[in-house]
Design a protein around this motif. Sequence first.
Motif, PDB file in Angstrom:
ATOM      1  N   ASP A 162     -24.016 -16.840   0.154  1.00  0.00           N
ATOM      2  CA  ASP A 162     -24.044 -17.448  -1.178  1.00  0.00           C
ATOM      3  C   ASP A 162     -22.845 -17.724  -1.916  1.00  0.00           C
ATOM      4  OD1 ASP A 162     -23.913 -14.909  -2.164  1.00  0.00           O
ATOM      5  OD2 ASP A 162     -26.012 -14.748  -2.870  1.00  0.00           O
ATOM      6  N   ALA A 163     -22.831 -18.344  -3.022  1.00  0.00           N
ATOM      7  CA  ALA A 163     -21.561 -18.615  -3.662  1.00  0.00           C
ATOM      8  C   ALA A 163     -21.168 -17.023  -4.397  1.00  0.00           C
ATOM      9  CB  ALA A 163     -21.850 -19.455  -4.842  1.00  0.00           C
ATOM     10  N   ALA A 164     -21.840 -16.198  -4.810  1.00  0.00           N
ATOM     11  CA  ALA A 164     -21.450 -15.094  -5.174  1.00  0.00           C
ATOM     12  C   ALA A 164     -20.545 -14.267  -4.000  1.00  0.00           C
ATOM     13  CB  ALA A 164     -22.556 -14.194  -5.835  1.00  0.00           C
ATOM     14  N   PHE A 165     -21.153 -14.317  -2.899  1.00  0.00           N
ATOM     15  CA  PHE A 165     -20.515 -13.494  -1.880  1.00  0.00           C
ATOM     16  C   PHE A 165     -19.188 -13.912  -1.451  1.00  0.00           C
ATOM     17  CE2 PHE A 165     -20.163 -13.159   2.945  1.00  0.00           C
ATOM     18  CZ  PHE A 165     -19.873 -11.881   3.244  1.00  0.00           C
ATOM     19  N   LEU A 166     -19.262 -15.502  -1.265  1.00  0.00           N
ATOM     20  CA  LEU A 166     -17.935 -16.267  -1.096  1.00  0.00           C
ATOM     21  C   LEU A 166     -17.060 -15.829  -2.060  1.00  0.00           C
ATOM     22  CD1 LEU A 166     -19.361 -19.325   0.523  1.00  0.00           C
ATOM     23  CD2 LEU A 166     -18.670 -17.301   1.812  1.00  0.00           C
ATOM     24  N   ASP A 167     -17.381 -16.001  -3.223  1.00  0.00           N
ATOM     25  CA  ASP A 167     -16.299 -15.789  -4.276  1.00  0.00           C
ATOM     26  C   ASP A 167     -15.726 -14.137  -4.385  1.00  0.00           C
ATOM     27  OD1 ASP A 167     -16.784 -18.243  -5.496  1.00  0.00           O
ATOM     28  OD2 ASP A 167     -17.967 -17.628  -6.821  1.00  0.00           O
ATOM     29  N   TRP A 168     -16.444 -13.589  -4.156  1.00  0.00           N
ATOM     30  CA  TRP A 168     -16.090 -12.156  -3.665  1.00  0.00           C
ATOM     31  C   TRP A 168     -15.188 -12.049  -2.538  1.00  0.00           C
ATOM     32  CZ3 TRP A 168     -16.963  -8.803   0.688  1.00  0.00           C
ATOM     33  CH2 TRP A 168     -16.412  -7.631   0.419  1.00  0.00           C
ATOM     34  N   LEU A 169     -15.165 -12.700  -1.526  1.00  0.00           N
ATOM     35  CA  LEU A 169     -14.445 -12.294  -0.650  1.00  0.00           C
ATOM     36  C   LEU A 169     -13.180 -13.238  -0.870  1.00  0.00           C
ATOM     37  CD1 LEU A 169     -16.568 -13.406   2.952  1.00  0.00           C
ATOM     38  CD2 LEU A 169     -15.038 -11.394   2.518  1.00  0.00           C
ATOM     39  N   GLY A 170     -13.216 -14.367  -1.703  1.00  0.00           N
ATOM     40  CA  GLY A 170     -11.972 -15.148  -2.061  1.00  0.00           C
ATOM     41  C   GLY A 170     -11.304 -14.215  -3.001  1.00  0.00           C
ATOM     42  N   ALA A 171     -11.859 -13.470  -3.983  1.00  0.00           N
ATOM     43  CA  ALA A 171     -11.065 -12.478  -4.642  1.00  0.00           C
ATOM     44  C   ALA A 171     -10.438 -11.405  -3.943  1.00  0.00           C
ATOM     45  CB  ALA A 171     -12.184 -11.968  -5.807  1.00  0.00           C
ATOM     46  N   GLU A 172     -11.177 -10.821  -2.875  1.00  0.00           N
ATOM     47  CA  GLU A 172     -10.699  -9.762  -1.784  1.00  0.00           C
ATOM     48  C   GLU A 172      -9.455 -10.404  -1.322  1.00  0.00           C
ATOM     49  OE1 GLU A 172     -11.539  -6.410  -1.394  1.00  0.00           O
ATOM     50  OE2 GLU A 172     -12.254  -6.986  -3.347  1.00  0.00           O
ATOM     51  N   GLU A 174      -7.434 -12.501  -2.321  1.00  0.00           N
ATOM     52  CA  GLU A 174      -6.335 -12.801  -3.214  1.00  0.00           C
ATOM     53  C   GLU A 174      -5.592 -11.554  -3.273  1.00  0.00           C
ATOM     54  OE1 GLU A 174      -7.843 -15.210  -6.308  1.00  0.00           O
ATOM     55  OE2 GLU A 174      -7.938 -16.977  -5.258  1.00  0.00           O
ATOM     56  N   ARG A 175      -6.526 -10.545  -3.412  1.00  0.00           N
ATOM     57  CA  ARG A 175      -5.907  -9.218  -3.677  1.00  0.00           C
ATOM     58  C   ARG A 175      -5.160  -8.781  -2.645  1.00  0.00           C
ATOM     59  NH1 ARG A 175      -7.182  -4.441  -1.893  1.00  0.00           N
ATOM     60  NH2 ARG A 175      -9.002  -5.075  -0.799  1.00  0.00           N
ATOM     61  N   LEU A 176      -5.426  -8.907  -1.422  1.00  0.00           N
ATOM     62  CA  LEU A 176      -4.785  -8.446  -0.115  1.00  0.00           C
ATOM     63  C   LEU A 176      -3.418  -9.283  -0.059  1.00  0.00           C
ATOM     64  CD1 LEU A 176      -7.728  -8.276   2.419  1.00  0.00           C
ATOM     65  CD2 LEU A 176      -6.261  -6.325   1.380  1.00  0.00           C
ATOM     66  N   SER A 177      -3.482 -10.663  -0.517  1.00  0.00           N
ATOM     67  CA  SER A 177      -2.583 -11.415  -0.329  1.00  0.00           C
ATOM     68  C   SER A 177      -1.372 -10.910  -1.245  1.00  0.00           C
ATOM     69  CB  SER A 177      -2.804 -12.986  -0.725  1.00  0.00           C
ATOM     70  OG  SER A 177      -1.816 -13.878  -0.821  1.00  0.00           O
ATOM     71  N   ARG A 178      -1.737 -10.616  -2.675  1.00  0.00           N
ATOM     72  CA  ARG A 178      -0.763 -10.282  -3.706  1.00  0.00           C
ATOM     73  C   ARG A 178      -0.073  -8.783  -3.406  1.00  0.00           C
ATOM     74  NH1 ARG A 178      -5.090 -11.856  -6.951  1.00  0.00           N
ATOM     75  NH2 ARG A 178      -5.659  -9.735  -7.226  1.00  0.00           N
ATOM     76  N   ALA A 179      -1.036  -8.118  -2.601  1.00  0.00           N
ATOM     77  CA  ALA A 179      -0.286  -6.689  -2.400  1.00  0.00           C
ATOM     78  C   ALA A 179       0.584  -6.770  -1.081  1.00  0.00           C
ATOM     79  CB  ALA A 179      -1.567  -5.680  -1.800  1.00  0.00           C
ATOM     80  N   SER A 180       0.592  -8.057  -0.413  1.00  0.00           N
ATOM     81  CA  SER A 180       1.467  -8.201   0.845  1.00  0.00           C
ATOM     82  C   SER A 180       2.648  -9.176   0.739  1.00  0.00           C
ATOM     83  CB  SER A 180       0.514  -8.709   1.936  1.00  0.00           C
ATOM     84  OG  SER A 180      -0.378  -7.620   2.310  1.00  0.00           O
ATOM     85  N   ARG A 181       2.700  -9.424  -0.631  1.00  0.00           N
ATOM     86  CA  ARG A 181       4.123 -10.478  -0.931  1.00  0.00           C
ATOM     87  C   ARG A 181       5.215 -10.087  -0.066  1.00  0.00           C
ATOM     88  NH1 ARG A 181       1.457 -14.892  -1.448  1.00  0.00           N
ATOM     89  NH2 ARG A 181       0.346 -14.900  -3.376  1.00  0.00           N
ATOM     90  N   ASP A 182       5.584  -8.847  -0.480  1.00  0.00           N
ATOM     91  CA  ASP A 182       6.806  -8.517   0.078  1.00  0.00           C
ATOM     92  C   ASP A 182       6.925  -8.612   1.487  1.00  0.00           C
ATOM     93  OD1 ASP A 182       7.795  -8.042  -2.306  1.00  0.00           O
ATOM     94  OD2 ASP A 182       7.725  -5.758  -2.333  1.00  0.00           O
ATOM     95  N   GLU A 183       5.924  -8.184   2.346  1.00  0.00           N
ATOM     96  CA  GLU A 183       5.743  -8.047   3.517  1.00  0.00           C
ATOM     97  C   GLU A 183       5.721  -9.776   4.267  1.00  0.00           C
ATOM     98  OE1 GLU A 183       2.889  -6.398   7.246  1.00  0.00           O
ATOM     99  OE2 GLU A 183       2.177  -6.767   5.174  1.00  0.00           O
ATOM    100  N   LEU A 184       5.228 -10.565   3.440  1.00  0.00           N
ATOM    101  CA  LEU A 184       5.451 -11.893   3.943  1.00  0.00           C
ATOM    102  C   LEU A 184       6.511 -12.772   3.451  1.00  0.00           C
ATOM    103  CD1 LEU A 184       1.416 -12.428   3.366  1.00  0.00           C
ATOM    104  CD2 LEU A 184       2.725 -12.534   5.708  1.00  0.00           C
ATOM    105  N   GLY A 185       7.273 -12.136   2.634  1.00  0.00           N
ATOM    106  CA  GLY A 185       8.447 -12.725   2.162  1.00  0.00           C
ATOM    107  C   GLY A 185       9.365 -13.614   2.991  1.00  0.00           C
TER     108      GLY A 185
END
Length: 193
Positions: A162-172, A174-185
């Motif tokens: 449902d929308a809530a589950f998908l929003d949770w996945l989207g937020a997760e 984004e969290r992983l993406s922010r934590a890997s900024r240096d690695e993906l630089g």
Amino acid sequence: MIRLELSGEHTRLHSTLCAQCPQGPAGCCVSPPELDWTDIGRIVSLDGRGWLLEQIAAGNLLPVSRGLELRRVRKREERTAPRQSKCVYHGARGCTVPAERRAATCNYFLCEDAFAERADGQTDPASAEGRRAHALLRDVYGRWDRELAEAVASRPEGPTWDAAFLDWLGAEFERLSRASRDELGELTARGSG
């Protein structure tokens, strides 16, 4: 010839060989990858939650234990062509959905034929860079998906689709993406080749 479109975790690899795929008109779309948890989170983070819900309702994306399976259809693009099973989103000119709605693998995967030497015997200068980008993205997405799979499994209600589950996945995602900024630089530091 290989061309990279560098954009961090959204990096895309292109090859001129894809238009004349030696494997046939559907190429790798004969066996489409699943949208794993990371792909789903990435699509949601790019404003694709509504599209995912529509495609699930239409039966084009099917819930499975590791995310969403892309429905395969048996069709032909021309009257004289044989029917072929392939990804529901494959059309006469390739993928019919924009890059932000595809599995990340669809955006960064190139087969060995695409990385091979050019007809003149020379190595494509972008080949080594493309291989490095492919390997980095495969490693990062694999690690993120393992982490998200554990998080999904720990949810008492499991995936509710449902929308809530998908929003949770989207937020997760984004969290992983922010934590890997240096690695993906290295995938954002310069223009595409």
